[in-house]
Design an enzyme around this catalytic site. Structure first.
Site, PDB file in Angstrom:
ATOM      1  N   THR A   5       0.867  -1.171   0.000  1.00 41.19           N
ATOM      2  CA  THR A   5       0.000   0.000   0.000  1.00 41.19           C
ATOM      3  C   THR A   5       0.901   1.218   0.000  1.00 41.19           C
ATOM      4  O   THR A   5       1.879   1.283   0.747  1.00 41.19           O
ATOM      5  CB  THR A   5      -0.966  -0.022   1.203  1.00 41.19           C
ATOM      6  OG1 THR A   5      -1.693   1.205   1.220  1.00 41.19           O
ATOM      7  CG2 THR A   5      -0.240  -0.188   2.535  1.00 41.19           C
TER       8      THR A   5
ATOM      9  N   GLU B  21      -5.854  -2.423   3.899  1.00 34.86           N
ATOM     10  CA  GLU B  21      -5.624  -3.158   5.143  1.00 34.86           C
ATOM     11  C   GLU B  21      -6.861  -3.905   5.641  1.00 34.86           C
ATOM     12  O   GLU B  21      -6.795  -4.613   6.649  1.00 34.86           O
ATOM     13  CB  GLU B  21      -5.183  -2.180   6.250  1.00 34.86           C
ATOM     14  CG  GLU B  21      -3.827  -1.532   6.042  1.00 34.86           C
ATOM     15  CD  GLU B  21      -3.875  -0.268   5.178  1.00 34.86           C
ATOM     16  OE1 GLU B  21      -4.927  -0.035   4.518  1.00 34.86           O
ATOM     17  OE2 GLU B  21      -2.883   0.479   5.157  1.00 34.86           O
TER      18      GLU B  21
ATOM     19  N   LYS C 242      -8.062  22.686   8.809  1.00 32.96           N
ATOM     20  CA  LYS C 242      -8.306  23.381  10.071  1.00 32.96           C
ATOM     21  C   LYS C 242      -8.152  24.868   9.823  1.00 32.96           C
ATOM     22  O   LYS C 242      -7.044  25.363   9.637  1.00 32.96           O
ATOM     23  CB  LYS C 242      -7.330  22.909  11.157  1.00 32.96           C
ATOM     24  CG  LYS C 242      -7.535  21.456  11.574  1.00 32.96           C
ATOM     25  CD  LYS C 242      -6.324  20.606  11.249  1.00 32.96           C
ATOM     26  CE  LYS C 242      -6.624  19.111  11.385  1.00 32.96           C
ATOM     27  NZ  LYS C 242      -5.700  18.284  10.596  1.00 32.96           N
TER      28      LYS C 242
ATOM     29  N   TRP D  23     -13.217  22.966  11.610  1.00 29.59           N
ATOM     30  CA  TRP D  23     -12.773  21.875  10.756  1.00 29.59           C
ATOM     31  C   TRP D  23     -13.645  21.868   9.504  1.00 29.59           C
ATOM     32  O   TRP D  23     -14.857  21.774   9.585  1.00 29.59           O
ATOM     33  CB  TRP D  23     -12.927  20.524  11.469  1.00 29.59           C
ATOM     34  CG  TRP D  23     -11.843  20.239  12.455  1.00 29.59           C
ATOM     35  CD1 TRP D  23     -11.089  21.153  13.147  1.00 29.59           C
ATOM     36  CD2 TRP D  23     -11.382  18.958  12.851  1.00 29.59           C
ATOM     37  NE1 TRP D  23     -10.187  20.516  13.957  1.00 29.59           N
ATOM     38  CE2 TRP D  23     -10.347  19.158  13.796  1.00 29.59           C
ATOM     39  CE3 TRP D  23     -11.738  17.653  12.512  1.00 29.59           C
ATOM     40  CZ2 TRP D  23      -9.668  18.100  14.400  1.00 29.59           C
ATOM     41  CZ3 TRP D  23     -11.070  16.609  13.117  1.00 29.59           C
ATOM     42  CH2 TRP D  23     -10.031  16.836  14.048  1.00 29.59           C
TER      43      TRP D  23
END
Lengths: 548, 548
Positions: free
Chosen positions: B188, B335, B445, B450
């Site tokens: 990955t 994963e 941010k 956010w």
């Protein structure tokens, strides 16, 4: 050769295959889904989860620990469904007691399984009373009054199921443990010897659930299960975990209908009022349902129904199809999970002859994924898939019982040579469908030929006026064995042995059966009833005894 | 607490979950089923089994043993499918090499994975030539000429794939071994550091196959897989085992179409000529397919298509639905198996507002069975399913990678506290659907708030004339960070930053986004192309670098 294993990082979670994992998303995604008991009581999956917690808390308070065997004697109820999850999830073993056994046999199984706690429906309290002096390990008895007053009893009762759950906390932390932990046990009643204890681990049950779900759901149209089905078991929940289907249904978030004691009118009513679309039962129940609904007041169309336990006869299959039931057989045994094959029609199937479709639906079908299903000769060689070569079905699968409890010899015989021996004699057709010829011990050896008792039964069942029949081999000085037929006539029908013989001889002429397969007139007897075992199979042992 | 385990009788077969078991019935029941490579070459499942045997025999002759890593560099081919089974079934490890990496990265991964044998398509021989001096463990190279003449090369080539298979025996006894044996590995490529090796065991793959099959097949109507589907992967087979779908397809006995190198016209031709009904791809491929077929010569209706890899935008989803494609998202990572959730519409769903359906289809969907899928705060507390509370997605499932190869720190970070940390920030709605807000590291941010880069991307993508866009946070002295948008216009369309700003301000007024989410005019730039990673995701790392 055991190198190259994956080594987990220390913090990685080693996910064991546990029954609790089947609930992970079912409860969070389908929290509003319904479970109903007889249509009278109903609650949501959300409440189901809480009741599982309460059950575990209550059992814990009664001393249940990891490894404790908790026995259940009940009809098919929401309480049973709670036991299917709550008991094994706490690390205890669920023992589903066959309530159709004699009290003495029940006593034997309770002692053999080392049951410490018993959950008993009021209807079965008298059974426990009869055997109470013989019970060895039972420490606690919980009565399920089922909405009625508590029965008067001298048994030392710890409390009533609902009362105990009401006092117990819904919060219970179900721990992780080894996936090979014994989750469930029950007894199989062969035709010889004592009942034998069969067990399944958490891993067995999770894998059986996934494989059965995959196989049932993968079918394009008919003979399939999907997320919008409504499920009602009509195979007792004490019997091989109701074929494992309640686990499939809950994992998929299906509405689940528990019918209590099987009463044909109630089953039909529930089918209609709860819009049940998926069930499973033995042929006898199907026959009862068809009879009870023949006045046409119940529409049975669209009901998907797996038949197992004994062979589905073409006549019964056709009768069900005529009522719009999507009926198909499944195959397995107490020792096999149970489901190892399903009679789903093959992709793209269209029947040139409608009898081909009926033949397929009545057969044990084709093996489900991961099940290594072989028909072999005595030397364990695979037989040709020619529809003719007869051999024993032997199996490997990731969810077969690993042996009988405390029966090392029977266990080794079951697993002789590393394959599970079903003792069923079968042929396989080129399309991979299996046909059971007979049980090894029910084959009739006569005049040097092997005659399938099941085949003769099927031909007799086709004779107009026959309701059901059973054929066994009886000792014969000249031929070794000879077939003998026991026949139940339809009400009000006159039928003589000669007529049966005549029809069978037609099949001899068309070369379908050998002349040795036709019983003598004196060995065709009419009876009012065919004896059955506690799980509804024809009891050939009893027939052999009464004909001896 | 580890008492009460089931003790097998000595002769019982301990069935390990091995990839070979997925073939048990697929091959015997669907022996005539077809596998085709680009429509040019085709053979039956029966021959597939023989070729798997030949592959194992040939690799064995080249020295492959239990534990040997065999690397494959190929387009999506029948050879790749043979490798998916033959290599792990012999106990070796299949290493699917990401052919889109740079030669240096490929070198790194071949050495890190300790590859000993390499199967390489002629197209990638030049890559191996470039790196051959750096290869450490490679002992044998097999070239897949793909029907052409063998390429001229100085590499020490052991032979050509077809020639070696032709000489090798189809008889190969695939042994049993521990189900935790490493079956497959690949790398990955995060946005930082070296590629990380991810591995799956046989058990992981079998369980992922069963769970994915169950979930896909259980849907009543749309967004489902069944035994009569025709399967074609359009996610590279080197990438997370093509999402594990080839294993599902073969287990269910589906006709399988391998399209080679992805060329939109060929994909569309195969879809039509082979009657493909089930595929999966990244959004970019879907967009290419829609564009390549917009002249209307290709009917795309009835094509079931899972989208993963990056977010499916509502605009793209609607365009696909308009063409009759049953498009829906899936979610997972390298994963995670990968599939942990699927955007199947819930049972009984009817959309009051068609946008609700699009929202669902574009979301990561709902978790599949057995996957413990949580959205948690920093203290690992579950957040309310209110569609608002943002937290990280953490997972437990029976098929997650147990760590990265030779990267103990990254492995511990992945599994910190016993849950797999996805680094994806999400909310969950009351109906259990997940919405990804952003990657932890891609959240912007700004001014104490956010801002989700993905949400702003979605709103910009909705502006007429926008083909695609990417939004990142860039450093800002006053606000900490500020959003910056990179936009590709549709061909021939004029569009100015002011128009984008204006549309975003409308969403500020309707309170959909905060005013901090609107980039300044100077931070809205038009580009000819959005950079992507080797697996087709927006490469935000590259954007950050080029904007620095």
């Amino acid at each position: 050769m055991q190198e190259n294993l994956i080594i987990p990082t220390p913090s990685a979670y080693a996910y064991p295959l546990l029954i609790k994992q089947l609930l992970v998303n079912a409860l969070s995604l389908y929290g509003d889904q319904e479970i109903t008991y007889r249509g009278d009581l109903r609650y949501s999956f959300r409440e189901f989860r809480q009741r599982i917690g309460r059950l575990a808390s209550a059992l814990s308070a009664l001393g249940a620990r990891h490894g404790t065997t908790v026995a259940v004697l009940d009809w098919d109820s929401h309480r049973y469904l709670e036991s299917y999850f709550g008991i094994p999830m706490m690390g205890a073993t669920l023992f589903t007691v066959n309530v159709r056994l004699s009290p003495q046999q029940i006593l034997y199984t309770l002692n053999d399984a080392e049951a410490e706690i018993v959950l008993v429906h009021a209807d079965f309290v008298p059974v426990l009373e009869q055997i109470k002096d013989g019970l060895k390990g039972v420490r606690q008895i919980v009565v399920m009054a089922d909405g009625q007053a508590m029965p008067q009893t001298e048994l030392p009762v710890a409390g009533e199921y609902e009362a105990l759950l009401g006092q117990a906390s819904p919060e219970f932390t179900f721990p992780d443990f080894d996936e090979h932990t014994k989750a469930a046990t029950f007894y199989t009643t062969g035709t010889t010897g004592d009942p034998k204890g069969v067990s399944y681990s958490h891993r067995d049950i999770v894998l059986h659930t996934l494989v059965t779900a995959t196989s049932l759901c993968a079918q394009k149209d008919g003979q399939r299960l999907h997320r919008e089905d409504v499920y009602m078991p009509i195979t007792p929940m004490f019997h091989v975990l109701a074929w494992g289907m309640p686990y499939v249904a809950v994992m998929l978030g299906l509405k689940t209908v528990l019918p209590g004691r099987y009463v044909p009118d109630l089953l039909l009513k529930l089918r209609q009022s709860e819009q049940v679309t998926f069930s499973h039962c033995v042929p006898t129940i199907l026959q009862m349902l068809l009879q009870a609904s023949q006045d046409g007041t119940h529409d049975l169309s669209g009901w998907k129904l797996i038949i197992g336990g004994s062979a589905l006869s073409p006549a019964l299959c056709e009768a069900a199809l005529a009522r719009g039931i999507d009926v198909f057989a499944g195959y397995g045994m107490s020792e096999t999970g149970p489901v190892v094959s399903l009679a789903q029609l093959p992709p793209g199937f269209t029947a040139a002859d409608p009898r081909d479709e009926v033949r397929m639906r009545c057969s044990p079908g084709r093996p489900v994924p991961l099940v290594d299903f072989r028909v072999v000769d005595d030397g364990m060689n695979d037989l040709p898939r020619d529809g003719k070569s007869q051999g024993e079905i032997v199996l490997r699968a990731p969810f077969l019982t690993q042996g009988y409890f405390n029966k090392p010899e029977a266990s080794e015989e079951l697993w002789s040579g590393g394959h599970l021996h079903t003792q069923d004699i079968a042929v396989m057709t080129p399309d991979g469908f299996v046909q059971i010829v007979d049980r090894i011990k029910d084959v009739i050896k006569t005049g040097g030929e092997w005659v399938s008792s099941i085949e003769v039964e099927g031909l007799i069942a086709d004779v107009p006026g026959v309701q059901e029949c059973a054929v066994i081999g009886v000792p014969d000085a000249k031929w070794g064995e000879r077939p003998m037929a026991f026949i139940v006539r339809k009400p009000g029908i006159r039928l003589e042995p000669g007529a049966i013989c005549e029809r069978l001889l037609e099949h001899v002429e068309s070369k379908r059966i050998s002349k040795y397969a036709v019983p003598e007139l004196g060995r065709i007897v009419f009876v009012s009833e065919i004896p059955r075992t506690s799980v509804g199979k024809i009891n050939k042992k009893a027939l052999r005894e009464c004909s001896a």
